[in-house]
Design a protein around this motif. Structure first.
Motif, PDB file in Angstrom:
ATOM      1  N   SER A  26      35.157  44.442  39.486  1.00  0.00           N
ATOM      2  CA  SER A  26      35.156  43.615  40.778  1.00  0.00           C
ATOM      3  C   SER A  26      35.596  42.021  40.783  1.00  0.00           C
ATOM      4  O   SER A  26      35.879  41.465  41.648  1.00  0.00           O
ATOM      5  CB  SER A  26      34.006  43.832  41.709  1.00  0.00           C
ATOM      6  OG  SER A  26      32.815  43.407  40.945  1.00  0.00           O
ATOM      7  N   GLN A  27      34.785  41.609  39.704  1.00  0.00           N
ATOM      8  CA  GLN A  27      35.038  39.980  39.468  1.00  0.00           C
ATOM      9  C   GLN A  27      35.694  39.475  38.461  1.00  0.00           C
ATOM     10  O   GLN A  27      36.046  38.346  38.625  1.00  0.00           O
ATOM     11  CB  GLN A  27      33.680  39.486  39.215  1.00  0.00           C
ATOM     12  CG  GLN A  27      32.441  39.997  40.599  1.00  0.00           C
ATOM     13  CD  GLN A  27      31.239  39.371  40.174  1.00  0.00           C
ATOM     14  OE1 GLN A  27      30.690  38.762  38.984  1.00  0.00           O
ATOM     15  NE2 GLN A  27      30.155  39.637  41.042  1.00  0.00           N
ATOM     16  N   VAL A  28      36.424  40.190  37.527  1.00  0.00           N
ATOM     17  CA  VAL A  28      37.366  39.983  36.681  1.00  0.00           C
ATOM     18  C   VAL A  28      38.674  40.540  36.758  1.00  0.00           C
ATOM     19  O   VAL A  28      39.439  39.786  37.002  1.00  0.00           O
ATOM     20  CB  VAL A  28      36.920  40.061  35.235  1.00  0.00           C
ATOM     21  CG1 VAL A  28      37.810  39.635  34.065  1.00  0.00           C
ATOM     22  CG2 VAL A  28      35.533  39.197  35.103  1.00  0.00           C
ATOM     23  N   ILE A  29      38.608  41.915  36.750  1.00  0.00           N
ATOM     24  CA  ILE A  29      39.969  42.471  36.665  1.00  0.00           C
ATOM     25  C   ILE A  29      40.730  42.364  37.976  1.00  0.00           C
ATOM     26  O   ILE A  29      41.921  42.180  37.982  1.00  0.00           O
ATOM     27  CB  ILE A  29      39.691  43.922  36.285  1.00  0.00           C
ATOM     28  CG1 ILE A  29      39.445  44.065  34.813  1.00  0.00           C
ATOM     29  CG2 ILE A  29      41.018  44.800  36.500  1.00  0.00           C
ATOM     30  CD1 ILE A  29      38.914  45.315  34.334  1.00  0.00           C
ATOM     31  N   LEU A  30      40.012  42.813  39.244  1.00  0.00           N
ATOM     32  CA  LEU A  30      40.726  42.638  40.504  1.00  0.00           C
ATOM     33  C   LEU A  30      41.124  41.462  40.953  1.00  0.00           C
ATOM     34  O   LEU A  30      42.470  41.413  41.387  1.00  0.00           O
ATOM     35  CB  LEU A  30      39.890  43.497  41.645  1.00  0.00           C
ATOM     36  CG  LEU A  30      39.853  45.178  41.499  1.00  0.00           C
ATOM     37  CD1 LEU A  30      38.712  45.431  42.642  1.00  0.00           C
ATOM     38  CD2 LEU A  30      41.133  45.388  41.731  1.00  0.00           C
ATOM     39  N   PRO A  31      40.312  40.342  40.546  1.00  0.00           N
ATOM     40  CA  PRO A  31      40.975  39.046  41.281  1.00  0.00           C
ATOM     41  C   PRO A  31      42.037  38.421  40.137  1.00  0.00           C
ATOM     42  O   PRO A  31      42.979  37.706  40.591  1.00  0.00           O
ATOM     43  CB  PRO A  31      39.875  38.121  40.971  1.00  0.00           C
ATOM     44  CG  PRO A  31      38.579  39.016  41.164  1.00  0.00           C
ATOM     45  CD  PRO A  31      39.030  40.328  40.566  1.00  0.00           C
ATOM     46  N   TYR A  32      42.378  39.086  38.923  1.00  0.00           N
ATOM     47  CA  TYR A  32      43.285  38.520  38.324  1.00  0.00           C
ATOM     48  C   TYR A  32      44.592  39.484  38.516  1.00  0.00           C
ATOM     49  O   TYR A  32      45.536  38.892  38.282  1.00  0.00           O
ATOM     50  CB  TYR A  32      42.908  38.920  36.736  1.00  0.00           C
ATOM     51  CG  TYR A  32      43.596  38.297  35.792  1.00  0.00           C
ATOM     52  CD1 TYR A  32      43.357  36.992  35.460  1.00  0.00           C
ATOM     53  CD2 TYR A  32      44.848  38.907  35.178  1.00  0.00           C
ATOM     54  CE1 TYR A  32      44.099  36.154  34.439  1.00  0.00           C
ATOM     55  CE2 TYR A  32      45.609  38.137  34.163  1.00  0.00           C
ATOM     56  CZ  TYR A  32      45.310  36.714  33.840  1.00  0.00           C
ATOM     57  OH  TYR A  32      46.078  36.133  33.007  1.00  0.00           O
ATOM     58  N   ILE A  33      44.531  40.939  38.818  1.00  0.00           N
ATOM     59  CA  ILE A  33      45.612  41.513  39.139  1.00  0.00           C
ATOM     60  C   ILE A  33      46.302  41.342  40.320  1.00  0.00           C
ATOM     61  O   ILE A  33      47.436  41.875  40.879  1.00  0.00           O
ATOM     62  CB  ILE A  33      45.430  42.971  38.816  1.00  0.00           C
ATOM     63  CG1 ILE A  33      44.559  43.708  39.489  1.00  0.00           C
ATOM     64  CG2 ILE A  33      45.035  42.987  37.017  1.00  0.00           C
ATOM     65  CD1 ILE A  33      44.555  45.265  39.198  1.00  0.00           C
ATOM     66  N   VAL A  34      45.244  41.507  41.685  1.00  0.00           N
ATOM     67  CA  VAL A  34      45.899  41.144  42.818  1.00  0.00           C
ATOM     68  C   VAL A  34      47.049  40.321  43.253  1.00  0.00           C
ATOM     69  O   VAL A  34      48.005  40.760  43.844  1.00  0.00           O
ATOM     70  CB  VAL A  34      44.812  40.918  43.948  1.00  0.00           C
ATOM     71  CG1 VAL A  34      44.961  40.844  45.164  1.00  0.00           C
ATOM     72  CG2 VAL A  34      43.779  42.174  43.881  1.00  0.00           C
ATOM     73  N   PRO A  35      47.397  39.129  42.879  1.00  0.00           N
ATOM     74  CA  PRO A  35      48.217  38.470  43.042  1.00  0.00           C
ATOM     75  C   PRO A  35      49.538  38.843  42.514  1.00  0.00           C
ATOM     76  O   PRO A  35      50.735  38.801  42.961  1.00  0.00           O
ATOM     77  CB  PRO A  35      48.066  36.867  42.436  1.00  0.00           C
ATOM     78  CG  PRO A  35      46.367  36.744  42.255  1.00  0.00           C
ATOM     79  CD  PRO A  35      45.998  38.309  41.993  1.00  0.00           C
ATOM     80  N   ASN A  36      49.333  39.533  41.204  1.00  0.00           N
ATOM     81  CA  ASN A  36      50.627  40.178  40.486  1.00  0.00           C
ATOM     82  C   ASN A  36      50.838  41.455  41.278  1.00  0.00           C
ATOM     83  O   ASN A  36      52.200  41.803  41.482  1.00  0.00           O
ATOM     84  CB  ASN A  36      50.230  40.550  39.195  1.00  0.00           C
ATOM     85  CG  ASN A  36      50.054  39.469  38.221  1.00  0.00           C
ATOM     86  OD1 ASN A  36      50.691  38.226  38.483  1.00  0.00           O
ATOM     87  ND2 ASN A  36      49.222  39.425  37.040  1.00  0.00           N
ATOM     88  N   VAL A  37      50.119  42.165  41.851  1.00  0.00           N
ATOM     89  CA  VAL A  37      50.522  43.360  42.563  1.00  0.00           C
ATOM     90  C   VAL A  37      51.078  42.880  43.860  1.00  0.00           C
ATOM     91  O   VAL A  37      52.232  43.602  44.391  1.00  0.00           O
ATOM     92  CB  VAL A  37      49.224  44.076  42.816  1.00  0.00           C
ATOM     93  CG1 VAL A  37      49.339  45.488  43.783  1.00  0.00           C
ATOM     94  CG2 VAL A  37      48.761  44.701  41.687  1.00  0.00           C
ATOM     95  N   LEU A  38      50.589  42.125  44.566  1.00  0.00           N
ATOM     96  CA  LEU A  38      51.147  41.455  45.817  1.00  0.00           C
ATOM     97  C   LEU A  38      52.570  41.046  45.578  1.00  0.00           C
ATOM     98  O   LEU A  38      53.506  41.020  46.446  1.00  0.00           O
ATOM     99  CB  LEU A  38      50.440  40.630  46.546  1.00  0.00           C
ATOM    100  CG  LEU A  38      49.108  41.167  47.176  1.00  0.00           C
ATOM    101  CD1 LEU A  38      48.238  40.112  47.876  1.00  0.00           C
ATOM    102  CD2 LEU A  38      49.548  42.138  48.188  1.00  0.00           C
ATOM    103  N   ASP A  39      52.717  40.261  44.405  1.00  0.00           N
ATOM    104  CA  ASP A  39      54.096  39.761  44.189  1.00  0.00           C
ATOM    105  C   ASP A  39      55.138  40.960  43.716  1.00  0.00           C
ATOM    106  O   ASP A  39      56.200  40.814  44.391  1.00  0.00           O
ATOM    107  CB  ASP A  39      54.025  38.918  43.015  1.00  0.00           C
ATOM    108  CG  ASP A  39      55.130  37.841  42.945  1.00  0.00           C
ATOM    109  OD1 ASP A  39      55.681  37.625  43.846  1.00  0.00           O
ATOM    110  OD2 ASP A  39      55.783  37.721  41.720  1.00  0.00           O
ATOM    111  N   ALA A  40      54.850  41.956  43.347  1.00  0.00           N
ATOM    112  CA  ALA A  40      55.534  42.900  42.866  1.00  0.00           C
ATOM    113  C   ALA A  40      55.896  43.711  44.163  1.00  0.00           C
ATOM    114  O   ALA A  40      56.932  44.083  44.376  1.00  0.00           O
ATOM    115  CB  ALA A  40      55.094  43.996  41.646  1.00  0.00           C
TER     116      ALA A  40
END
Length: 111
Positions: A26-40
């Motif tokens: 919740s504090q490392v993986i999700l904040p790191y991948i959310v911008p990439n997922v939204l960009d895709a």
């Protein structure tokens, strides 16, 4: 794909400082991948919008694609350009709304 590029040091540091698996997620993986997922998602919306336009031009009975096709048949270039302008504005609105969503939900990624 975004998860593969998370620096392993971030995860290791979280575990070293006493973090549990849920905290790493919740504090490392999700904040790191959310911008990439939204960009895709933004890129895929643009691609799907193009496919909608092509499908309307080929096999629609009504809609902007059909209007363009009929205007082409009767040499109404003004109507063609008006429809193309509307299609472009819809695409621009979709893109700008996705950018706004990204900026609001992922503030840490745009600093």
């Amino acid at each position: 794909d975004a998860v593969k590029f998370i620096p392993k040091e971030l995860i290791e540091v979280t575990y070293t400082l006493g973090g549990r698996r849920w905290q790493v997620l919740s504090q490392v993986i999700l904040p790191y991948i959310v911008p990439n997922v939204l960009d895709a998602f933004r890129v895929n919306i643009a691609a799907s919008w193009n496919l909608v336009i092509v499908a309307e031009l080929i096999a629609a009975n009504e809609g902007l694609g059909k209007r363009i096709q009929l205007a082409q048949r009767f040499f109404r270039t003004d109507e063609i350009f008006a429809c193309l302008l509307v299609l472009g504005l819809i695409g621009l609105t979709l893109d700008l709304s996705m950018r706004l969503l990204m900026r609001r939900t992922c503030r840490w990624a745009f600093r």
